[in-house]
Design an enzyme around this catalytic site. Structure first.
Site, mmCIF file in Angstrom:
data_model
loop_
_atom_site.group_PDB
_atom_site.id
_atom_site.type_symbol
_atom_site.label_atom_id
_atom_site.label_comp_id
_atom_site.label_asym_id
_atom_site.label_seq_id
_atom_site.Cartn_x
_atom_site.Cartn_y
_atom_site.Cartn_z
ATOM 1 C CE1 TYR A 171 6.949 -0.101 -5.187
ATOM 2 C CE2 TYR A 171 7.789 -0.615 -3.000
ATOM 3 C CZ TYR A 171 7.784 -0.845 -4.353
ATOM 4 O OH TYR A 171 8.594 -1.805 -4.894
ATOM 5 C CB CYS A 182 -14.192 14.113 -1.214
ATOM 6 S SG CYS A 182 -13.974 15.882 -1.166
ATOM 7 C CE1 TYR A 232 -0.539 -3.111 -1.695
ATOM 8 C CE2 TYR A 232 0.567 -1.114 -0.938
ATOM 9 C CZ TYR A 232 0.297 -2.035 -1.937
ATOM 10 O OH TYR A 232 0.884 -1.884 -3.155
ATOM 11 N N PRO A 291 16.357 -4.803 -5.358
ATOM 12 C CG PRO A 291 18.144 -4.038 -4.055
ATOM 13 C CD PRO A 291 17.825 -4.808 -5.305
ATOM 14 N N GLY A 292 14.004 -2.461 -4.138
ATOM 15 C CA GLY A 292 13.408 -1.141 -4.382
ATOM 16 C C GLY A 292 13.117 -0.474 -3.050
ATOM 17 N NE ARG A 293 8.296 -2.716 0.638
ATOM 18 C CZ ARG A 293 7.036 -2.327 0.411
ATOM 19 N NH1 ARG A 293 6.556 -1.266 1.016
ATOM 20 N NH2 ARG A 293 6.261 -3.003 -0.411
ATOM 21 N N GLY A 311 12.282 -7.275 -2.542
ATOM 22 C CA GLY A 311 11.326 -7.677 -1.518
ATOM 23 C C GLY A 311 11.784 -7.553 -0.085
HETATM 24 C C1 LIG Z 1 8.297 -4.629 -6.981
HETATM 25 C C2 LIG Z 1 9.374 -5.427 -7.574
HETATM 26 C C3 LIG Z 1 10.672 -5.334 -7.075
HETATM 27 C C4 LIG Z 1 11.038 -4.504 -5.878
HETATM 28 O O1 LIG Z 1 10.449 -4.968 -4.715
HETATM 29 P P1 LIG Z 1 10.783 -4.249 -3.315
HETATM 30 O O2 LIG Z 1 9.909 -4.943 -2.354
HETATM 31 O O3 LIG Z 1 10.456 -2.826 -3.477
HETATM 32 O O4 LIG Z 1 12.235 -4.476 -3.045
HETATM 33 C C5 LIG Z 1 11.658 -6.041 -7.716
HETATM 34 N N1 LIG Z 1 11.380 -6.816 -8.789
HETATM 35 C C6 LIG Z 1 10.137 -6.934 -9.292
HETATM 36 C C7 LIG Z 1 9.908 -7.768 -10.478
HETATM 37 C C8 LIG Z 1 9.097 -6.255 -8.709
HETATM 38 O O5 LIG Z 1 7.864 -6.380 -9.194
#
Ligand SMILES: *Cc1c(COP(=O)(O)O)cnc(C)c1O
Length: 441
Positions: free
Chosen positions: A394, A365, A338, A295-297, A249
């Site tokens: 994303y 379109c 969003y 962490p992803g984003r 997050g």
């Molecule tokens: C989406 C998600 C993440 C990653 O969130 P980011 O905002 O991309 O860091 C981690 N854990 C869970 C369970 C998620 O759904």
């Protein structure tokens, strides 16, 4: 650590990413094109990993939340950097597996995992499954029994934190499809149920309070609530969790107004979390849990940009100017979902001052197919290459073939050199699964 800037403007005024000239990239690979800087991704992964190493005696694991950008190469990089991953579907699991990702470092998420997905996870031997429904626990226990296994599991809890972010990406408020609420007692009840299953080994708890959050305090509060829950479970059920997964997050920079944090700066978030866990552990008399973060984003977001070519330009007097690009919601649906904000640059005059505000429109379109409205830009001309920044997370993972547009390929840049990590789609890909009408008659 390499602190080289991911993006810079070179002596010709061209935008560079990872040392590669974006004009060259557009020429060589065409547009639309996703471009990722490998060093940025590795720097982010190392920051998180080293912080756990240094501040928490290495008692934890960084899981790359692969839904942000899932392809075989990213799993390969995560593996090399000693990370684990989280996956949320059979498809992500399959991709990780195909990339040879070690099963024991895979954590499986999802609020409605299909029986087949649970089966695949068990068969591959994933390290841990994060339970998010009572029915799922029952099914999994049965499957594990059949396979003669005991599966490690966590329970997703909802600690009731309201993080300051867009409502659609808040996932731990009381009204959420995710997790079991601590406040209403369902988390405790679920814990009791899971402890009774013979083929599930409960390790601890997971929470994820949302995405694109800059407020350190939200994470600290979530950590404190989870530690309190661990203490309550210990007191009431005699079970002491050994693992705490605090999700992902962490916010990234998209546009003016967002905080800009260098890769090494993300250390602060983790330090704050770790210090709170240590404090709670002492205060509450529970052991320091094995710490997971997801962490992803923040790992891939700012590492990626998308290059487009400008086509039609339409000025509606007194209203606005539309600059149309060769991509749109099929490669980046985040504005549609969003109203996400982005920054646009013109790649061959990247340091030119913006002179107007335009709507950057896609080619689908749909009137709503925009990358943004009121985006500051120097005057754009047909055939200009436009770079949209911070599109590493994303975007590709949410891409579609809407209007039968082709999902753009992705290249990875290292030391100024780019290579495909996802090759271009072809029109044949679009009809590969179609059954010809002639055969159906
Ligand atoms: C989406 C998600 C993440 C990653 O969130 P980011 O905002 O991309 O860091 C981690 N854990 C869970 C369970 C998620 O759904």
């Amino acid at each position: 650590m390499n602190t080289r800037e991911t993006l810079k403007v070179n002596s010709e005024g061209h935008l560079e990413i990872g040392g590669a000239d974006c004009m060259q990239l557009a020429k060589e690979f065409g547009t639309p094109l996703y471009v990722f800087d490998e060093q940025h991704i590795r720097d982010m992964m190392r920051t998180y990993r080293n912080t756990i190493e240094e501040r928490y005696d290495g008692n934890g694991l960084v899981l790359y939340a692969s839904k942000a950008f899932s392809c075989m190469a990213i799993y390969g990089i995560a593996k090399e950097e000693g990370l684990g991953i989280d996956v949320v579907s059979g498809g992500e699991l399959y991709t990780a597996r195909k990339a040879g990702f070690p099963a024991d470092k895979i954590y499986m998420h999802g609020n409605n995992k299909l029986p087949r997905e649970l089966r695949d996870a068990l068969d591959y031997g994933v390290g841990c499954i994060v339970l998010d429904a009572a029915s799922e626990a029952k099914i999994l226990d049965g499957m594990a029994e059949e396979s003669g296994k005991v599966q490690d599991v966590l329970i997703r809890i909802n600690p009731g934190i309201e993080a300051h972010t867009h409502a659609y990406v808040q996932t731990a408020t009381p009204d959420s499809k995710f997790g079991f609420s601590v406040a209403n007692g369902s988390a405790l009840a679920m814990t009791e149920q899971v402890l009774a299953y013979k083929h599930l080994r409960l390790r601890g708890f997971h929470c994820h309070i949302g995405s694109q959050i800059f407020e350190k305090q939200s994470f600290v509060l979530a950590a404190a609530r989870c530690m309190q829950f661990i203490a309550d479970v210990k007191a009431q059920l005699g079970f002491e969790a050994d693992t705490l997964d605090l999700g992902g997050g962490f916010g990234i920079w998209y546009a003016e107004g967002d905080r800009k944090i260098a890769p090494s700066g993300y250390r602060e978030y983790l330090v704050a979390l770790i210090d709170e866990i240590k404090r709670c552990s002492e205060a509450l008399g529970v052991r320091r849990p094995y710490l997971l973060i997801e962490p992803g984003r923040s790992i891939v977001g700012e590492a990626g940009i998308t290059l487009y070519t400008v086509g039609a330009i339409k000025e509606i007097p007194g209203i606005r100017k539309y600059v149309a690009i060769d991509g749109g919601m099929f490669d980046n649906p985040r504005y549609c979902l969003y109203q996400s904000r982005y920054t646009a640059l013109i790649a061959d005059r990247a340091d030119a001052q913006p002179t107007e505000k335009v709507a950057i429109a896609g080619k689908c379109c749909e009137s709503g197919d925009l990358i943004g409205v009121d985006m500051p830009l120097p005057e754009a001309k047909i055939d200009d290459v436009i770079a949209i920044l911070s599109t590493g997370a994303y975007n590709y993972s949410m891409a579609s073939n809407y209007n039968h547009n082709l999902i753009p390929p992705a290249v990875l840049v290292k030391d100024g050199k780019a290579k495909y990590i996802v090759k271009p789609q072809t029109y044949e890909d679009l009809t590969r699964r179609d059954v010809p009408w002639e055969e159906l008659k």
